[in-house]
Design an enzyme around this catalytic site. Structure first.
Site, PDB file in Angstrom:
ATOM      1  CG  ASP A  16      -1.738   1.201   1.391  1.00 39.06           C
ATOM      2  OD1 ASP A  16      -2.419   1.576   0.425  1.00 39.06           O
ATOM      3  OD2 ASP A  16      -1.710   1.796   2.484  1.00 39.06           O
ATOM      4  CG  ASP A  18      -1.573   7.745   0.408  1.00 37.49           C
ATOM      5  OD1 ASP A  18      -0.915   8.791   0.419  1.00 37.49           O
ATOM      6  OD2 ASP A  18      -2.149   7.303  -0.605  1.00 37.49           O
ATOM      7  CG  ASP A 179      -2.191   2.082   6.476  1.00 39.08           C
ATOM      8  OD1 ASP A 179      -2.332   1.852   5.255  1.00 39.08           O
ATOM      9  OD2 ASP A 179      -2.688   3.086   7.030  1.00 39.08           O
TER      10      ASP A 179
END
Length: 240
Positions: A16, A18, A179
């Protein structure tokens, strides 16, 4: 939850963007508040805007305009806001954004072992590419899948399935590192290995309360992937 990394069957890593590779929240928040100011609205707190990130820019604009995670703004207002947000953010995409500690080393160490590394993000592809390029990281990745690259984005399995097709591997051979709940849901939907990072925008302990959003393993730094991957390669060499 078993936090031990199990990488024996992993042949590639997807990351991922961001909240995993890059801490970009300040630039996103500044763009959202600049949009609100241009439309005569008060600023929103950073923590509020942080909670709005993760489902693509379209949803972020809706949430920033309504100050609500689920509500949709009036279409005319959204169009005006989205146009302002995207132009402002494009011009200021890396003013304050930077890779998290250990990210560059972690990615390069995996590449030194021969693993393909790719980015799978819900950020629009052109913005993802620009952010990575402006931070000098774009050349590290063999593929960048944005939220608008394919007909579906995370938590759909499609982006990870596409990565597997491109790399000619099975989903179980791909590790998705992220995240957020979208990263874990996408990994589970595709049959990939879900690795959570505990420094991003969502809380891994909270996500672990639901089996559907519980990562297979949680790490504190991407550099932790290297020794586990190295051990896995050595184990495979002994077996062959």
């Amino acid at each position: 939850m078993n936090n031990a990394l199990q990488l024996n069957h992993i042949q590639a890593f997807a990351f991922d963007l961001d909240g995993t590779l890059v801490d970009s929240i300040k630039d996103l928040a500044l763009a959202a508040n600049a949009m609100r100011e241009a439309l005569g609205m008060d600023d929103l707190p950073l923590d509020t805007l942080k909670s709005f990130v993760g489902d693509g820019m379209g949803r972020l604009v809706h949430r920033a305009l309504t100050n609500d995670h689920e509500a949709l703004a009036d279409d005319a207002l959204w169009q005006q806001g989205f146009a302002f947000f995207t132009q402002y953010y494009h011009e200021h995409i890396a003013d304050y954004s930077s890779p998290y500690a250990g990210v560059v080393d972690g990615v390069q160490l995996l590449k030194s072992l021969g693993y393909p590394v790719v980015v799978v993000t819900n950020k629009a592809e052109r913005f993802a590419i620009k952010l990575l390029a402006d931070l000098g990281m774009l050349d590290e990745f063999s593929l960048v899948i944005g939220g608008d690259t394919l007909p579906e984005k995370k938590p759909s399995a499609l982006p990870l399935q596409h990565v597997c097709e491109v790399l000619n591997i099975e989903p179980k051979q791909l590790a998705m590192v992220g995240d957020s709940h979208n990263d874990i849901l996408a990994a589970k939907a595709a049959g990939a290995y879900a690795i959570g990072v505990n420094y991003g925008y969502e809380n891994m302990d909270d996500l672990a309360q639901d089996p559907n959003t519980r990562a297979d393993a949680v790490i504190q730094s991407l550099t932790q992937l290297y020794p586990a991957a190295q051990d896995a390669q050595m184990a495979q060499a002994r077996e062959s």
